[in-house]
Enzyme design. Structure first.
Site, PDB file in Angstrom:
ATOM      1  N   TRP A  92       0.837  -1.208   0.000  1.00  0.00           N
ATOM      2  CA  TRP A  92       0.000   0.000   0.000  1.00  0.00           C
ATOM      3  C   TRP A  92       0.866   1.251   0.000  1.00  0.00           C
ATOM      4  CZ3 TRP A  92      -4.291  -1.132  -1.944  1.00  0.00           C
ATOM      5  CH2 TRP A  92      -4.978  -2.298  -1.596  1.00  0.00           C
ATOM      6  N   ASP A 150      -1.448   6.583   6.341  1.00  0.00           N
ATOM      7  CA  ASP A 150      -2.564   5.712   5.981  1.00  0.00           C
ATOM      8  C   ASP A 150      -2.776   4.759   7.159  1.00  0.00           C
ATOM      9  OD1 ASP A 150      -4.208   3.693   5.028  1.00  0.00           O
ATOM     10  OD2 ASP A 150      -3.011   3.247   3.246  1.00  0.00           O
ATOM     11  N   LYS A 190     -11.910  -1.716   6.725  1.00  0.00           N
ATOM     12  CA  LYS A 190     -11.107  -2.652   7.497  1.00  0.00           C
ATOM     13  C   LYS A 190     -11.607  -2.699   8.943  1.00  0.00           C
ATOM     14  CE  LYS A 190      -8.845  -3.017   3.748  1.00  0.00           C
ATOM     15  NZ  LYS A 190      -7.654  -2.340   3.301  1.00  0.00           N
TER      16      LYS A 190
HETATM   17  C1  LIG Z   1      -7.171  -1.890   2.004  1.00  0.00           C
HETATM   18  C2  LIG Z   1      -6.117  -0.853   2.105  1.00  0.00           C
HETATM   19  C3  LIG Z   1      -5.997   0.180   1.142  1.00  0.00           C
HETATM   20  C4  LIG Z   1      -6.864   0.249  -0.076  1.00  0.00           C
HETATM   21  O1  LIG Z   1      -8.144   0.613   0.251  1.00  0.00           O
HETATM   22  P1  LIG Z   1      -9.239   0.918  -0.873  1.00  0.00           P
HETATM   23  O2  LIG Z   1     -10.323   1.552  -0.079  1.00  0.00           O
HETATM   24  O3  LIG Z   1      -9.592  -0.390  -1.491  1.00  0.00           O
HETATM   25  O4  LIG Z   1      -8.640   1.852  -1.853  1.00  0.00           O
HETATM   26  C5  LIG Z   1      -5.024   1.123   1.343  1.00  0.00           C
HETATM   27  N1  LIG Z   1      -4.201   1.091   2.409  1.00  0.00           N
HETATM   28  C6  LIG Z   1      -4.295   0.132   3.349  1.00  0.00           C
HETATM   29  C7  LIG Z   1      -3.370   0.138   4.517  1.00  0.00           C
HETATM   30  C8  LIG Z   1      -5.251  -0.862   3.224  1.00  0.00           C
HETATM   31  O5  LIG Z   1      -5.334  -1.833   4.160  1.00  0.00           O
END
Ligand SMILES: *Cc1c(COP(=O)(O)O)cnc(C)c1O
Length: 361
Positions: free
Chosen positions: A101, A171, A195
């Site tokens: 990511w 993030d 998540k």
């Molecule tokens: C799942 C995830 C993403 C991507 O998320 P989307 O909403 O599908 O774009 C980005 N960063 C992390 C840490 C993730 O776990």
């Protein structure tokens, strides 16, 4: 009706109480005679939903007044572009690469300026967090970027990097609201909610006000400017209204559980059950350096691909779903977010112990 133990990395398990409440309000939300899905985002009922959601997340995370909370669309991945478009005044940013990511965000930023990978753990399949105490931070860096919890590899920053005064952007998709955070240490904290917080389609961005300006990269679409959404209190256009409503319910659930300090305590206890088992197992082993282990995502292997596949299959049959590891790591991964009950992990460990007994050669 029977519910499984869902160890999915995302979209992931939500609190049963929240789902039941939403089901009860499906046809008639609080006497409006309609579902939240059917109502105007300018209605009084929805205004209350989004205002309460914001107030509750502010309380949970202790968000200072000089930060805005934005409920946006496009998932976490849209932020990979939105961040450089809005923040790259000098067209320079430093990225710490601790997994896929972070790497995707880094690659996206390269479209808009000079993105530097100042540290990486790719040499060991992202199984650790690099030492970030004295990194070569660029003098003119607009920000330093991290992915705080690495969903795929199961690592977590236990201490934030020393950014040498530069703005930190994080993030937190897979550790959102799993423990208390000091918001003042960040310029932006953001996460896709699917998540640990709610249904896919909502991304929450917590952003310090001085980073919200009209001075964005030329050509930045109106919809991708933080200022657009900050000025309109996340109602510039139709927001992902139903998703925000569920997030709001999860915030209330978290408050009822005792807040983020309590969640941290519970998450530590829960993760320890699984890690302690892995550390003494003769069949299974964790793939991550101990001191960098995530409380949310726990990857593990047997070292034998066939046996891994057998385990995933038998676990599924026993009611433990989505334990297959990410395609780039193989093996297994148990995501044990806030809404995974402790019994889910206890029962999984019981199942693993039994599997070990039956399959250890
Ligand atoms: C799942 C995830 C993403 C991507 O998320 P989307 O909403 O599908 O774009 C980005 N960063 C992390 C840490 C993730 O776990």
């Amino acid at each position: 009706m029977s519910r499984v133990y869902n160890f999915s990395a995302g979209p992931a398990v939500l609190p049963e109480e929240v789902l039941k409440e939403a089901a009860n309000e499906m046809l008639d939300y609080k006497g409006t005679g309609m579902s939240v899905m059917e109502m105007s985002h300018r209605s009084k009922a929805f205004e209350e939903i989004i205002n309460e959601a914001e107030a509750d997340i502010r309380e949970l995370m202790n968000i200072p007044d000089n930060y805005k909370v934005l409920f946006l669309q496009g998932g976490a991945s849209q932020q990979f572009a939105m961040i450089p478009m809005n923040l790259m005044k000098n067209k320079v940013a430093d990225y710490i690469i601790t997994g896929q990511w972070a790497k995707k965000a880094y690659k996206e930023a390269q479209k808009y300026g000079k993105a530097n990978a100042i540290a990486s753990s790719e040499d060991k399949t992202f199984s650790y967090i690099p030492d970030c105490s004295d990194l070569p931070i660029s003098e003119d860096a607009d920000y330093v970027y991290i992915c705080e919890n690495n969903t795929i590899y199961g690592t977590k920053f236990k201490t934030l990097p020393n950014t040498k005064g530069k703005t930190l952007v994080a993030d937190v998709s897979s550790c959102f609201l799993s423990e208390p955070v000091d918001v003042t240490k960040y310029g932006i904290i953001y996460g896709g909610v699917q998540k640990n917080v709610g249904p896919a389609g909502v991304v929450i961005v917590i952003i310090r006000e001085d980073l919200i300006t009209e001075d964005v990269l030329p050509g930045t679409p109106t919809m991708l400017q933080y200022k657009t959404h900050a000025d309109a209190k996340s109602l510039y256009n139709t927001p992902p209204a139903y998703g925000i409503y569920i997030c709001g319910k999860v915030f209330k659930w978290l408050k009822k559980q005792g807040g983020l300090a309590k969640m941290k305590e519970r998450n530590e206890k829960k993760a320890k059950i699984l890690y302690d088992f892995l550390d003494q197992s003769k069949l299974f082993k964790g793939t991550v350096v101990k001191e960098d282990r995530s409380l949310m995502n726990v990857p593990f292997v047997t070292g034998d691909e066939e046996l891994d596949a057998k385990f995933v299959k038998e676990a599924k049959a026993a009611g433990f779903e989505n334990l297959k590891g990410h395609r780039t790591v193989g093996g297994m991964r148990a995501s044990i977010y806030n809404a995974m009950p402790i019994e889910g992990v206890e029962k999984l460990v019981e199942f693993m112990r039994e599997f070990e007994k039956n399959n250890l050669k």
